[in-house]
Design an enzyme around this catalytic site. Structure first.
Site, mmCIF file in Angstrom:
data_model
loop_
_atom_site.group_PDB
_atom_site.id
_atom_site.type_symbol
_atom_site.label_atom_id
_atom_site.label_comp_id
_atom_site.label_asym_id
_atom_site.label_seq_id
_atom_site.Cartn_x
_atom_site.Cartn_y
_atom_site.Cartn_z
ATOM 1 N N LYS A 35 0.848 -1.204 0.000
ATOM 2 C CA LYS A 35 0.000 0.000 0.000
ATOM 3 C C LYS A 35 0.879 1.247 0.000
ATOM 4 O O LYS A 35 2.081 1.168 0.270
ATOM 5 C CB LYS A 35 -0.921 -0.024 1.222
ATOM 6 C CG LYS A 35 -0.190 0.026 2.558
ATOM 7 C CD LYS A 35 -1.131 -0.169 3.732
ATOM 8 C CE LYS A 35 -0.373 -0.192 5.053
ATOM 9 N NZ LYS A 35 -1.265 -0.516 6.197
ATOM 10 N N TYR A 255 16.386 29.573 8.330
ATOM 11 C CA TYR A 255 15.174 30.267 8.784
ATOM 12 C C TYR A 255 15.126 30.370 10.298
ATOM 13 O O TYR A 255 15.459 29.416 11.008
ATOM 14 C CB TYR A 255 13.928 29.505 8.330
ATOM 15 C CG TYR A 255 13.569 29.739 6.886
ATOM 16 C CD1 TYR A 255 13.157 30.991 6.442
ATOM 17 C CD2 TYR A 255 13.617 28.690 5.972
ATOM 18 C CE1 TYR A 255 12.806 31.195 5.110
ATOM 19 C CE2 TYR A 255 13.265 28.874 4.649
ATOM 20 C CZ TYR A 255 12.859 30.130 4.227
ATOM 21 O OH TYR A 255 12.515 30.325 2.920
#
Ligand SMILES: *Cc1c(COP(=O)(O)O)cnc(C)c1O
Length: 358
Positions: A35, A255
């Site tokens: 999956k 950042y």
């Protein structure tokens, strides 16, 4: 001439991990769970690599199953949650998918539908996780009706363990006992084990096991648990150093200026960020391999780049190879630094990362 962010997928390691699961389960039925694009490894490529030895495959939804059939996969494919809408049923029959049944609504829809062939139904028992499935009393009372349905050819009992990754949890034995008792009463084949149970709970090894993450070489346990040591690495996420800066004490990186140099530092910028699937929550100190030696993250991960400490690595230059996880660095360790599990790292790899099958 392109950005170096690449995931190298080692198909032979996936085959080895499948064989390990199969052996641990004494060669009984072993579904390869593919999956979520085979946990980010590429469902079609992984299924093709396993097609000759996997007994069957398991996916989360019909779109994933259709993709595999269309690519020529002929082995049985189990829909772990069955169908979501009635229009899936004719396709399930035509393409010969195995189908979970987890609720009364599904049974009602099934019994009102004429199919081109009867199904192999996987009855989902809720043995304690309370996510999907019938409880034992419901299944027992429903069972005579299911046996008579012309839409059902064959049945297997399936349950899922809530705490298989905590080998000492008493819940494992409770759930395993409950499932085995019901399977004996209804005389059905049984499937309990996910990867953690395959590795840690021999009592859960029924007629079918359902390993997922272990096929992809990652541990379902906390990294301190040795049971998953024999697993082989299946994904190497790598990129390159694209810039190097010599910084002074007081200079900040990235950042928010969350990293401030307290000494002269050499900082490398790597073409890999959270838009590639690298976890933004990986903090300062998360290990990274640069040019086959350990280094570590400094500063915040940004969308397309991250920064690493090269202060003690004067040898490293532009274009140096960076391994974010792989043979040298277990994805589970990176996951722990990011407060997550390797499942989310693998399934989070984005389209932008080139996949190379080795
Ligand atoms: C995803 C899934 C598995 C595989 O779990 P792993 O922890 O990856 O081994 C097994 N069974 C069910 C029902 C699942 O949804």
């Amino acid at each position: 001439m392109s950005r170096a962010a690449t995931a190298i997928i080692h198909l032979d390691a996936i085959r080895q991990n499948y064989r390990l699961a199969k052996n641990l389960g004494h060669n009984r039925g072993t579904l390869a769970v593919v999956k979520a694009n085979a946990y980010g490894h590429g469902a079609v490529q992984v299924a093709q690599a396993l097609e000759h030895e996997a007994d069957a495959f398991a996916v989360a939804c019909i779109e994933e199953a259709i993709e595999l059939r269309t690519a020529g996969i002929q082995k049985p494919i189990l829909l772990l949650e069955g169908f979501f809408t009635p229009d899936e049923l004719p396709i399930i029959a035509d393409m010969d998918f195995w189908c979970a049944l987890h609720c009364r609504e599904q049974v009602e829809i099934l019994s009102g539908t004429t199919l081109s062939r009867p199904l192999h139904a996987w009855l989902k028992l809720d043995s304690g996780m309370h996510r999907l499935g019938f409880n034992a009393a419901e299944l027992t009372s429903l069972f005579p009706r299911l046996q008579k349905l012309p839409q059902i050819a064959e049945m297997t009992l399936m349950t899922h363990l809530a705490c298989a990754d905590e080998p000492s949890s008493p819940m494992n034995a409770q759930q395993i006992t409950a499932a085995r008792q019901l399977a004996a009463t209804l005389q059905l084949p049984i499937s309990i084990a996910n990867s953690a149970a395959v590795l840690a709970h021999p009592a859960s090894h029924g007629d079918w096991q359902r390993p997922g993450i272990m096929l992809y070489g990652a541990s379902p346990f906390a990294m301190s648990e040795p049971l998953s040591q024999p697993l082989q690495t299946t994904m190497t996420l790598q990129s390159e150093v694209i810039a190097i800066h010599d910084l002074e004490p007081g200079d900040s990186v990235g950042y928010g200026a969350t990293w401030v140099c307290d000494k002269p530092m050499r900082i490398g910028t790597v073409a890999m960020g959270y838009a590639d699937g690298y976890p933004r929550h990986a903090g300062n100190g998360t290990p990274v391999w640069v040019d086959s030696k350990p280094s570590q993250l400094v500063g915040r991960v940004s969308m397309d780049m991250l920064t690493v400490d090269l202060t003690d690595r004067p040898d490293v230059g532009l274009g140096a190879k960076v391994e974010l996880w792989g043979e040298n660095l277990n994805a589970g360790i990176v996951a722990e630094h990011a407060g997550t599990i390797p499942y989310t790292l693998f399934t989070g790899i984005t389209q932008r990362v080139k996949k190379i099958y080795a």
